[in-house]
Write a protein that holds these residues in place. Structure first.
Motif, PDB file in Angstrom:
ATOM      1  N   ALA A   7      13.609  18.556  37.279  1.00 17.44           N
ATOM      2  CA  ALA A   7      13.095  19.945  37.737  1.00 17.44           C
ATOM      3  C   ALA A   7      11.840  20.460  37.161  1.00 17.44           C
ATOM      4  O   ALA A   7      11.720  20.843  36.006  1.00 17.44           O
ATOM      5  N   ASN A   8      10.867  20.485  38.022  1.00 18.24           N
ATOM      6  CA  ASN A   8       9.708  20.930  37.656  1.00 18.24           C
ATOM      7  C   ASN A   8       9.417  22.419  38.270  1.00 18.24           C
ATOM      8  O   ASN A   8       9.193  22.647  39.302  1.00 18.24           O
ATOM      9  N   TRP A   9       9.544  23.318  37.116  1.00 19.03           N
ATOM     10  CA  TRP A   9       9.373  24.873  37.404  1.00 19.03           C
ATOM     11  C   TRP A   9       7.936  25.164  37.536  1.00 19.03           C
ATOM     12  O   TRP A   9       7.521  26.373  37.594  1.00 19.03           O
ATOM     13  N   LYS A  10       6.775  24.534  37.149  1.00 20.86           N
ATOM     14  CA  LYS A  10       5.822  24.733  37.397  1.00 20.86           C
ATOM     15  C   LYS A  10       5.237  26.081  36.662  1.00 20.86           C
ATOM     16  O   LYS A  10       6.023  26.282  35.583  1.00 20.86           O
ATOM     17  N   MET A  11       4.560  27.118  37.480  1.00 17.32           N
ATOM     18  CA  MET A  11       4.053  28.475  36.777  1.00 17.32           C
ATOM     19  C   MET A  11       5.037  29.342  37.078  1.00 17.32           C
ATOM     20  O   MET A  11       4.664  30.734  37.823  1.00 17.32           O
ATOM     21  N   GLY A  96      -0.387  13.620  35.163  1.00 16.97           N
ATOM     22  CA  GLY A  96      -1.039  13.477  36.428  1.00 16.97           C
ATOM     23  C   GLY A  96      -0.393  14.048  37.827  1.00 16.97           C
ATOM     24  O   GLY A  96      -0.373  13.285  38.825  1.00 16.97           O
ATOM     25  N   HIS A  97       0.410  14.970  37.530  1.00 16.47           N
ATOM     26  CA  HIS A  97       1.105  15.696  38.616  1.00 16.47           C
ATOM     27  C   HIS A  97      -0.086  16.015  39.664  1.00 16.47           C
ATOM     28  O   HIS A  97      -1.311  16.439  39.262  1.00 16.47           O
ATOM     29  N   SER A  98       0.308  15.668  40.951  1.00 15.38           N
ATOM     30  CA  SER A  98      -0.938  16.095  42.037  1.00 15.38           C
ATOM     31  C   SER A  98      -1.508  17.327  41.622  1.00 15.38           C
ATOM     32  O   SER A  98      -2.734  17.663  42.014  1.00 15.38           O
ATOM     33  N   GLU A  99      -0.867  18.413  41.332  1.00  9.66           N
ATOM     34  CA  GLU A  99      -1.693  19.687  40.874  1.00  9.66           C
ATOM     35  C   GLU A  99      -2.610  19.498  39.935  1.00  9.66           C
ATOM     36  O   GLU A  99      -3.685  20.066  39.800  1.00  9.66           O
ATOM     37  N   ARG A 100      -2.356  18.741  38.829  1.00  6.80           N
ATOM     38  CA  ARG A 100      -3.158  18.595  37.911  1.00  6.80           C
ATOM     39  C   ARG A 100      -4.358  17.727  38.379  1.00  6.80           C
ATOM     40  O   ARG A 100      -5.629  18.012  38.009  1.00  6.80           O
ATOM     41  N   TYR A 169       6.754   8.697  42.351  1.00  3.38           N
ATOM     42  CA  TYR A 169       5.957   8.829  43.697  1.00  3.38           C
ATOM     43  C   TYR A 169       6.258  10.158  44.314  1.00  3.38           C
ATOM     44  O   TYR A 169       7.327  10.418  44.832  1.00  3.38           O
ATOM     45  N   GLU A 170       4.955  10.718  44.424  1.00  2.00           N
ATOM     46  CA  GLU A 170       4.863  12.163  45.184  1.00  2.00           C
ATOM     47  C   GLU A 170       3.891  12.065  46.159  1.00  2.00           C
ATOM     48  O   GLU A 170       2.708  12.437  45.758  1.00  2.00           O
ATOM     49  N   PRO A 171       4.137  11.820  47.393  1.00  3.36           N
ATOM     50  CA  PRO A 171       3.030  11.800  48.585  1.00  3.36           C
ATOM     51  C   PRO A 171       2.724  13.366  48.475  1.00  3.36           C
ATOM     52  O   PRO A 171       3.292  14.278  48.540  1.00  3.36           O
ATOM     53  N   TRP A 173       0.977  15.404  50.314  1.00  3.73           N
ATOM     54  CA  TRP A 173       1.253  16.146  51.581  1.00  3.73           C
ATOM     55  C   TRP A 173       2.725  16.538  51.713  1.00  3.73           C
ATOM     56  O   TRP A 173       2.952  17.145  52.545  1.00  3.73           O
ATOM     57  N   ALA A 174       3.577  16.068  50.965  1.00  6.56           N
ATOM     58  CA  ALA A 174       5.243  16.462  50.839  1.00  6.56           C
ATOM     59  C   ALA A 174       5.424  17.418  50.074  1.00  6.56           C
ATOM     60  O   ALA A 174       6.429  17.940  50.033  1.00  6.56           O
ATOM     61  N   ILE A 175       4.503  17.524  49.030  1.00  3.94           N
ATOM     62  CA  ILE A 175       4.830  18.602  47.774  1.00  3.94           C
ATOM     63  C   ILE A 175       4.847  19.878  48.373  1.00  3.94           C
ATOM     64  O   ILE A 175       3.596  20.567  48.738  1.00  3.94           O
ATOM     65  N   GLY A 176       5.810  20.767  48.277  1.00  2.40           N
ATOM     66  CA  GLY A 176       5.769  22.056  48.612  1.00  2.40           C
ATOM     67  C   GLY A 176       5.671  22.484  50.121  1.00  2.40           C
ATOM     68  O   GLY A 176       5.406  23.553  50.492  1.00  2.40           O
ATOM     69  N   THR A 177       5.681  21.431  50.805  1.00  2.93           N
ATOM     70  CA  THR A 177       5.404  21.825  52.304  1.00  2.93           C
ATOM     71  C   THR A 177       6.822  21.630  53.111  1.00  2.93           C
ATOM     72  O   THR A 177       6.650  22.232  54.334  1.00  2.93           O
ATOM     73  N   GLY A 212       9.311  12.295  44.643  1.00  3.99           N
ATOM     74  CA  GLY A 212       9.096  13.774  44.707  1.00  3.99           C
ATOM     75  C   GLY A 212       8.363  14.220  46.022  1.00  3.99           C
ATOM     76  O   GLY A 212       7.588  13.516  46.183  1.00  3.99           O
ATOM     77  N   GLY A 213       8.746  15.457  46.635  1.00  4.63           N
ATOM     78  CA  GLY A 213       8.329  15.838  47.697  1.00  4.63           C
ATOM     79  C   GLY A 213       9.104  16.483  48.373  1.00  4.63           C
ATOM     80  O   GLY A 213       9.833  15.844  49.225  1.00  4.63           O
ATOM     81  N   SER A 214       9.319  17.851  48.515  1.00  2.00           N
ATOM     82  CA  SER A 214      10.406  18.422  49.257  1.00  2.00           C
ATOM     83  C   SER A 214      11.786  17.895  49.239  1.00  2.00           C
ATOM     84  O   SER A 214      12.438  17.732  50.261  1.00  2.00           O
ATOM     85  N   VAL A 215      12.128  17.387  48.043  1.00  2.00           N
ATOM     86  CA  VAL A 215      13.647  17.264  47.789  1.00  2.00           C
ATOM     87  C   VAL A 215      14.511  18.657  48.093  1.00  2.00           C
ATOM     88  O   VAL A 215      14.217  19.269  47.179  1.00  2.00           O
ATOM     89  N   LYS A 216      15.475  18.512  48.717  1.00  2.00           N
ATOM     90  CA  LYS A 216      16.522  19.524  48.886  1.00  2.00           C
ATOM     91  C   LYS A 216      17.804  18.904  48.909  1.00  2.00           C
ATOM     92  O   LYS A 216      18.114  17.738  49.058  1.00  2.00           O
ATOM     93  N   VAL A 232      14.760  11.658  41.198  1.00  2.00           N
ATOM     94  CA  VAL A 232      13.689  12.635  41.720  1.00  2.00           C
ATOM     95  C   VAL A 232      13.047  13.801  41.138  1.00  2.00           C
ATOM     96  O   VAL A 232      13.750  13.926  39.755  1.00  2.00           O
ATOM     97  N   LEU A 233      12.050  14.243  41.563  1.00  2.00           N
ATOM     98  CA  LEU A 233      11.344  15.185  40.845  1.00  2.00           C
ATOM     99  C   LEU A 233      11.217  16.175  41.890  1.00  2.00           C
ATOM    100  O   LEU A 233      10.518  16.085  42.973  1.00  2.00           O
ATOM    101  N   VAL A 234      11.760  17.367  41.383  1.00  2.00           N
ATOM    102  CA  VAL A 234      11.903  18.175  42.456  1.00  2.00           C
ATOM    103  C   VAL A 234      11.411  19.518  41.946  1.00  2.00           C
ATOM    104  O   VAL A 234      11.451  20.187  40.732  1.00  2.00           O
ATOM    105  N   GLY A 235      10.521  20.298  42.800  1.00  2.00           N
ATOM    106  CA  GLY A 235       9.850  21.730  42.549  1.00  2.00           C
ATOM    107  C   GLY A 235      10.593  22.838  43.000  1.00  2.00           C
ATOM    108  O   GLY A 235      11.694  23.126  42.471  1.00  2.00           O
ATOM    109  N   GLY A 236      10.254  23.196  44.439  1.00  2.00           N
ATOM    110  CA  GLY A 236      10.711  24.479  45.022  1.00  2.00           C
ATOM    111  C   GLY A 236      12.469  24.485  44.804  1.00  2.00           C
ATOM    112  O   GLY A 236      12.993  25.660  44.611  1.00  2.00           O
ATOM    113  N   ALA A 237      13.038  23.369  45.331  1.00  2.00           N
ATOM    114  CA  ALA A 237      14.496  23.483  45.171  1.00  2.00           C
ATOM    115  C   ALA A 237      15.232  23.261  44.169  1.00  2.00           C
ATOM    116  O   ALA A 237      16.339  23.492  43.664  1.00  2.00           O
TER     117      ALA A 237
END
Ligand code: PGA
Length: 250
Positions: A7-11, A96-100, A169-171, A173-177, A212-216, A232-237
């Motif tokens: 679970a990546n809780w970002k900011m 190396g997260h895509s946001e970094r 592996y996090e495409p 275009w699939a992150i947070g979309t 990772g990328g919009s895993v729900k 899996v590496l999960v942001g939003g969910a």
């Protein structure tokens, strides 16, 4: 090989919010965490200590940092060191997260320094890779993944223990979309990453590869069932205990 559910809780989340989510997650998962799964929480730095307290005594739960700077200590205002992450209770760290890479401008050669330095300091490293939408449209996925893997691991010993390294592996275009890659595309990319890792590292057949990328909750089970998907590496969910617990148990 245990599946890593991260679970990546970002900011997001204050100290108390992060503690509450961690507590709710442990309650929701309860004693049903399968023995072949590990849960990794990656809160913001300010909440690391608070979250680790919530995980005390819970088998199968780990803490990770979102980033670090590849030096022991020094005049690096705003940065955090691997020792400081370890001191806060971390076992893992993202590199190396895509946001970094794409928001904060971190380049492959700098990421290579982080991977080797973090490993040397005793962190398990999750190296994140993935193509941008235009690279995908141009049919350059394998070229991009090869570059990010080869450059990212350039300074790393080829005998690195498989348990110390994870590739996500996090495409981009699939992150947070809300747009998840097709299962077939995930399969291809993970199979390709596996073959490259086997060529590059002596234990490359056992390095875990996360998607990772919009895993729900509703797509996790089919993704996690694919060959070469080891978590899996999960942001939003992952921000709510209810949805992340469903993912963890999928
Ligand atoms: P997402 O983020 O699940 O919100 O797409 C994934 C990530 O950034 O690791």
């Amino acid at each position: 090989m245990k599946k890593l559910m991260a679970a990546n809780w970002k900011m997001f989340k204050t100290w108390e919010e992060a503690r509450q989510t961690a507590r709710e997650l442990v309650v929701a998962v309860g004693s049903s965490l399968p023995g072949d799964r590990e849960v990794l929480l990656i809160p913001p730095f300010t909440a690391l200590r608070g979250v680790v307290e919530m995980l005390a005594g819970e088998d199968g739960y780990f803490l990770g940092g979102q980033n670090f700077y590849p030096e022991v200590q020094g005049a690096f205002t705003g940065e955090i060191s691997p020792d400081q992450l370890l001191d806060a209770g971390c076992t893992y760290a993202l590199v190396g997260h895509s946001e970094r890479r794409h928001v904060l401008g971190e380049k492959d050669d700098f990421l290579a320094r982080k991977v080797v330095f973090g490993l040397e300091k005793g962190l398990k490293i999750i190296l994140c890779i993935g193509e941008k939408i235009e690279e995908r449209k141009e049919g350059r996925i394998q070229e991009v993944l090869t570059r990010q893997l080869e450059m990212g691991l350039e300074k790393t010993d080829k005998d690195v223990p498989a348990m110390d390294l994870v590739v996500a592996y996090e495409p981009v275009w699939a992150i947070g979309t809300g747009e998840t890659a097709e299962l077939e595309d995930i399969s291809h990319a993970h199979g390709f990453i596996r073959s490259r890792l086997k060529e590059m590292l002596s234990q490359g057949d056992q390095v875990r590869i996360l998607y990772g990328g919009s895993v729900k909750p509703d797509n996790c089970q089919s993704i996690i069932g694919l060959d070469n998907v080891d978590g899996v590496l999960v942001g939003g969910a992952s921000l709510k205990a209810d949805s992340f617990s469903q993912i963890v148990l999928a």
